[in-house]
Design a protein around this motif. Structure first.
Motif, PDB file in Angstrom:
ATOM      1  N   GLY A 178     -66.858 -51.380 -15.084  1.00 52.20           N
ATOM      2  CA  GLY A 178     -66.054 -52.021 -16.117  1.00 52.20           C
ATOM      3  C   GLY A 178     -64.626 -51.518 -16.168  1.00 52.20           C
ATOM      4  O   GLY A 178     -63.839 -51.968 -17.012  1.00 52.20           O
ATOM      5  N   ALA A 179     -64.279 -50.600 -15.277  1.00 53.59           N
ATOM      6  CA  ALA A 179     -62.923 -50.029 -15.261  1.00 53.59           C
ATOM      7  C   ALA A 179     -62.097 -50.755 -14.206  1.00 53.59           C
ATOM      8  O   ALA A 179     -62.170 -50.435 -13.023  1.00 53.59           O
ATOM      9  CB  ALA A 179     -62.982 -48.535 -14.967  1.00 53.59           C
ATOM     10  N   LEU A 180     -61.341 -51.752 -14.638  1.00 56.91           N
ATOM     11  CA  LEU A 180     -60.590 -52.578 -13.699  1.00 56.91           C
ATOM     12  C   LEU A 180     -59.084 -52.413 -13.848  1.00 56.91           C
ATOM     13  O   LEU A 180     -58.315 -53.187 -13.276  1.00 56.91           O
ATOM     14  CB  LEU A 180     -60.962 -54.064 -13.895  1.00 56.91           C
ATOM     15  N   SER A 181     -58.649 -51.404 -14.605  1.00 56.60           N
ATOM     16  CA  SER A 181     -57.214 -51.228 -14.836  1.00 56.60           C
ATOM     17  C   SER A 181     -56.654 -50.097 -13.976  1.00 56.60           C
ATOM     18  O   SER A 181     -57.341 -49.107 -13.691  1.00 56.60           O
ATOM     19  CB  SER A 181     -56.929 -50.928 -16.308  1.00 56.60           C
ATOM     20  N   LEU A 182     -55.417 -50.248 -13.589  1.00 57.06           N
ATOM     21  CA  LEU A 182     -54.737 -49.226 -12.799  1.00 57.06           C
ATOM     22  C   LEU A 182     -54.597 -47.935 -13.593  1.00 57.06           C
ATOM     23  O   LEU A 182     -54.757 -46.841 -13.044  1.00 57.06           O
ATOM     24  CB  LEU A 182     -53.375 -49.756 -12.361  1.00 57.06           C
ATOM     25  N   ALA A 183     -54.314 -48.052 -14.899  1.00 53.90           N
ATOM     26  CA  ALA A 183     -54.111 -46.854 -15.727  1.00 53.90           C
ATOM     27  C   ALA A 183     -55.366 -46.002 -15.805  1.00 53.90           C
ATOM     28  O   ALA A 183     -55.287 -44.770 -15.845  1.00 53.90           O
ATOM     29  CB  ALA A 183     -53.669 -47.273 -17.134  1.00 53.90           C
ATOM     30  N   PHE A 184     -56.542 -46.645 -15.839  1.00 56.00           N
ATOM     31  CA  PHE A 184     -57.795 -45.882 -15.934  1.00 56.00           C
ATOM     32  C   PHE A 184     -57.945 -44.942 -14.741  1.00 56.00           C
ATOM     33  O   PHE A 184     -58.214 -43.744 -14.902  1.00 56.00           O
ATOM     34  CB  PHE A 184     -58.982 -46.835 -16.017  1.00 56.00           C
ATOM     35  N   LEU A 190     -57.122 -39.135 -12.201  1.00 55.19           N
ATOM     36  CA  LEU A 190     -56.482 -38.078 -11.417  1.00 55.19           C
ATOM     37  C   LEU A 190     -56.096 -36.900 -12.299  1.00 55.19           C
ATOM     38  O   LEU A 190     -56.161 -35.753 -11.869  1.00 55.19           O
ATOM     39  CB  LEU A 190     -55.246 -38.632 -10.701  1.00 55.19           C
ATOM     40  N   VAL A 191     -55.686 -37.173 -13.530  1.00 56.17           N
ATOM     41  CA  VAL A 191     -55.388 -36.093 -14.470  1.00 56.17           C
ATOM     42  C   VAL A 191     -56.653 -35.287 -14.745  1.00 56.17           C
ATOM     43  O   VAL A 191     -56.634 -34.045 -14.792  1.00 56.17           O
ATOM     44  CB  VAL A 191     -54.800 -36.659 -15.776  1.00 56.17           C
ATOM     45  N   GLY A 192     -57.788 -35.996 -14.906  1.00 53.62           N
ATOM     46  CA  GLY A 192     -59.057 -35.313 -15.113  1.00 53.62           C
ATOM     47  C   GLY A 192     -59.446 -34.453 -13.920  1.00 53.62           C
ATOM     48  O   GLY A 192     -59.970 -33.345 -14.076  1.00 53.62           O
ATOM     49  N   PHE A 193     -59.161 -34.948 -12.705  1.00 51.56           N
ATOM     50  CA  PHE A 193     -59.441 -34.148 -11.507  1.00 51.56           C
ATOM     51  C   PHE A 193     -58.600 -32.874 -11.498  1.00 51.56           C
ATOM     52  O   PHE A 193     -59.085 -31.802 -11.115  1.00 51.56           O
ATOM     53  CB  PHE A 193     -59.149 -34.965 -10.251  1.00 51.56           C
ATOM     54  N   PHE A 194     -57.345 -32.989 -11.895  1.00 53.03           N
ATOM     55  CA  PHE A 194     -56.478 -31.810 -11.955  1.00 53.03           C
ATOM     56  C   PHE A 194     -57.031 -30.792 -12.958  1.00 53.03           C
ATOM     57  O   PHE A 194     -57.074 -29.584 -12.684  1.00 53.03           O
ATOM     58  CB  PHE A 194     -55.058 -32.217 -12.336  1.00 53.03           C
ATOM     59  N   LEU A 195     -57.490 -31.270 -14.106  1.00 54.27           N
ATOM     60  CA  LEU A 195     -58.073 -30.371 -15.102  1.00 54.27           C
ATOM     61  C   LEU A 195     -59.347 -29.716 -14.576  1.00 54.27           C
ATOM     62  O   LEU A 195     -59.629 -28.549 -14.874  1.00 54.27           O
ATOM     63  CB  LEU A 195     -58.371 -31.141 -16.389  1.00 54.27           C
ATOM     64  N   ILE A 237     -68.371 -37.280 -23.924  1.00 55.71           N
ATOM     65  CA  ILE A 237     -67.146 -37.549 -24.687  1.00 55.71           C
ATOM     66  C   ILE A 237     -66.461 -38.803 -24.161  1.00 55.71           C
ATOM     67  O   ILE A 237     -65.964 -39.636 -24.935  1.00 55.71           O
ATOM     68  CB  ILE A 237     -66.196 -36.330 -24.626  1.00 55.71           C
ATOM     69  N   ALA A 238     -66.436 -38.966 -22.836  1.00 54.90           N
ATOM     70  CA  ALA A 238     -65.823 -40.159 -22.237  1.00 54.90           C
ATOM     71  C   ALA A 238     -66.522 -41.425 -22.716  1.00 54.90           C
ATOM     72  O   ALA A 238     -65.870 -42.422 -23.054  1.00 54.90           O
ATOM     73  CB  ALA A 238     -65.871 -40.063 -20.716  1.00 54.90           C
ATOM     74  N   LEU A 239     -67.852 -41.405 -22.769  1.00 55.44           N
ATOM     75  CA  LEU A 239     -68.598 -42.587 -23.206  1.00 55.44           C
ATOM     76  C   LEU A 239     -68.357 -42.887 -24.688  1.00 55.44           C
ATOM     77  O   LEU A 239     -68.248 -44.053 -25.090  1.00 55.44           O
ATOM     78  CB  LEU A 239     -70.088 -42.393 -22.933  1.00 55.44           C
ATOM     79  N   GLN A 293     -59.884 -46.233 -23.919  1.00 53.49           N
ATOM     80  CA  GLN A 293     -60.169 -46.196 -22.484  1.00 53.49           C
ATOM     81  C   GLN A 293     -59.395 -45.120 -21.742  1.00 53.49           C
ATOM     82  O   GLN A 293     -59.938 -44.462 -20.847  1.00 53.49           O
ATOM     83  CB  GLN A 293     -59.852 -47.561 -21.851  1.00 53.49           C
ATOM     84  N   LEU A 294     -58.127 -44.936 -22.090  1.00 54.36           N
ATOM     85  CA  LEU A 294     -57.298 -44.024 -21.300  1.00 54.36           C
ATOM     86  C   LEU A 294     -57.709 -42.561 -21.467  1.00 54.36           C
ATOM     87  O   LEU A 294     -57.833 -41.846 -20.465  1.00 54.36           O
ATOM     88  CB  LEU A 294     -55.822 -44.244 -21.647  1.00 54.36           C
TER      89      LEU A 294
END
Length: 383
Positions: A240-246, A251-256, A283-285, A293-294
């Motif tokens: 359901g994640a079809l946006s570029l921003a998501f 990538l920010v989450g990967f950095f964390l 928490i994401a859900l 979403q972001l």
């Protein structure tokens, strides 16, 4: 290929390793580039059930060449086997591109299904050979765990970069250009693998045509079960994640996750890291349920980053002597299997149902980890 002594590398990140890491990044990006662009492209000529079947066809394709993997790398040059697999991926992308410009106008569903299957066959074989054999061959024994860790992270980053690139290309141009981008990634990966200098390895005597070597480590079934359940939850969310921003915020989450790994580098307890990843996914859900979403994308990336690294190390630590490559192939196949199943499941579900199913999978994965996997790990560490 070299026919004399193996060169000694005094550091991990030498030229050959860089080439393989970048090749794996490109291969993973090409596989994940289609995830957010297939549903909009197929809307109007493929019903959701057919699109879900299209996504599900990816899963068996990953495993088809597994029993032959060890025979192929013993019988032929390992880098050539990997390159042939990548060229199969490129050929499938080219075939879809040509079908888009045929008299049909759009790929005929059976043809698209078949090409998706063979694309997964190439990706599965290429991934197994690169992760189980090539990375090990260019790394000194003292660097091999770090090599597995680093290459796995390049693929994990490509999980977000690939969809970002796919969405950006589709929005700027058209779906056909996404196929061209996939072909370019595959071609560049082939060229990078060609530059790698591999030491000579004499083939084993009487190599069986079919075996589980470099393919699947059956003794790690609790890890496989647990990882498939978790990544199925991730795949359900990604459907359901079809946006570029998501994906950019993933990538920010990967950095964390990388920062968290550095801070907890001294902790090797099987009871701590995966529950933290499950908390992050929960928490994401919750954020997705309330429409945020972001921020949810950041927590999803954090959960994927922590769990991916931890499970990769679990597979290595529970493998026996000479099973390092097999452990990496098993981890790769379990990961991709869960993602593929989650995507196919998420496509046929409405938004609310999708989140409920993802939450149930997360809870089931956490319960399995606490009641089975963590206890199993305590008695099966071999490294």
């Amino acid at each position: 290929m070299q026919t004399q002594s193996t060169p000694v590398h005094v550091r991990l990140w030498h030229t050959d390793f860089w080439c393989l890491a970048l090749a794996w990044f490109l291969l993973t990006a090409s596989a994940y580039m289609l995830i957010p662009v297939l549903p909009p492209m197929a809307d109007g000529f493929l019903p959701p059930a057919t699109l879900a079947l299209l996504m599900a066809s990816y899963v068996p394709g990953l495993f088809v060449m597994g029993p032959l993997c060890n025979y192929l790398v013993q019988r032929f040059r390992r880098n050539h086997v990997c390159q042939a697999a990548v060229m199969a991926m490129l050929s499938c992308a080219a075939a879809v591109y040509l079908l888009r410009h045929s008299a049909w106008g759009l790929p005929h569903p059976p043809a698209f299904l078949l090409l998706r299957f063979f694309f997964a066959v190439g990706y599965g074989l290429g991934g197994m050979v690169l992760l189980s054999t090539l990375v090990t061959d260019v790394s000194e024994s003292c660097f091999r765990t770090e090599a597995n860790y680093s290459v796995a992270w390049t693929g994990r980053l490509a999980m977000a970069v690939g969809p970002v690139a796919g969405i950006a290309v589709q929005q700027a141009f058209a779906f056909e250009y996404v196929l061209l981008a996939i072909g370019a990634c595959c071609l560049l990966a082939v060229l990078l693998i060609e530059k790698v200098k591999l030491p000579f390895r004499a083939p084993d005597d009487d190599v069986a045509r079919l075996s589980s070597d470099r393919f699947f480590m059956a003794s790690s079934w609790p890890l496989v079960l647990n990882l498939v359940m978790f990544t199925a939850a991730v795949g359900t969310v990604m459907a359901g994640a079809l946006s570029l921003a998501f994906y950019a915020l993933m990538l920010v989450g990967f950095f964390l996750a990388l920062v968290a790994e550095r801070l907890s580098a001294t902790s090797d307890s099987p009871w701590s890291s995966f529950p933290a990843a499950m908390l992050s996914m929960g928490i994401a859900l919750l954020l997705l349920t309330t429409g945020f979403q972001l921020p949810a994308a950041v927590f999803t990336g954090l959960a994927v980053g922590i769990s991916g690294t931890r499970f990769m190390l679990f597979f290595i630590n529970t493998s026996h002597h000479c099973q390092r490559g097999t452990s990496q192939s098993t981890c790769f196949l379990a990961w991709e299997c869960g993602i593929g199943l989650g995507l196919s499941l998420g496509i046929v579900l409405a938004d609310g149902q999708r989140l409920i199913v993802a939450a149930l999978l997360v809870l089931l994965s956490l319960a399995t980890y606490l009641l089975l996997t963590a206890r199993w790990l305590s008695g099966h560490r071999n490294r």
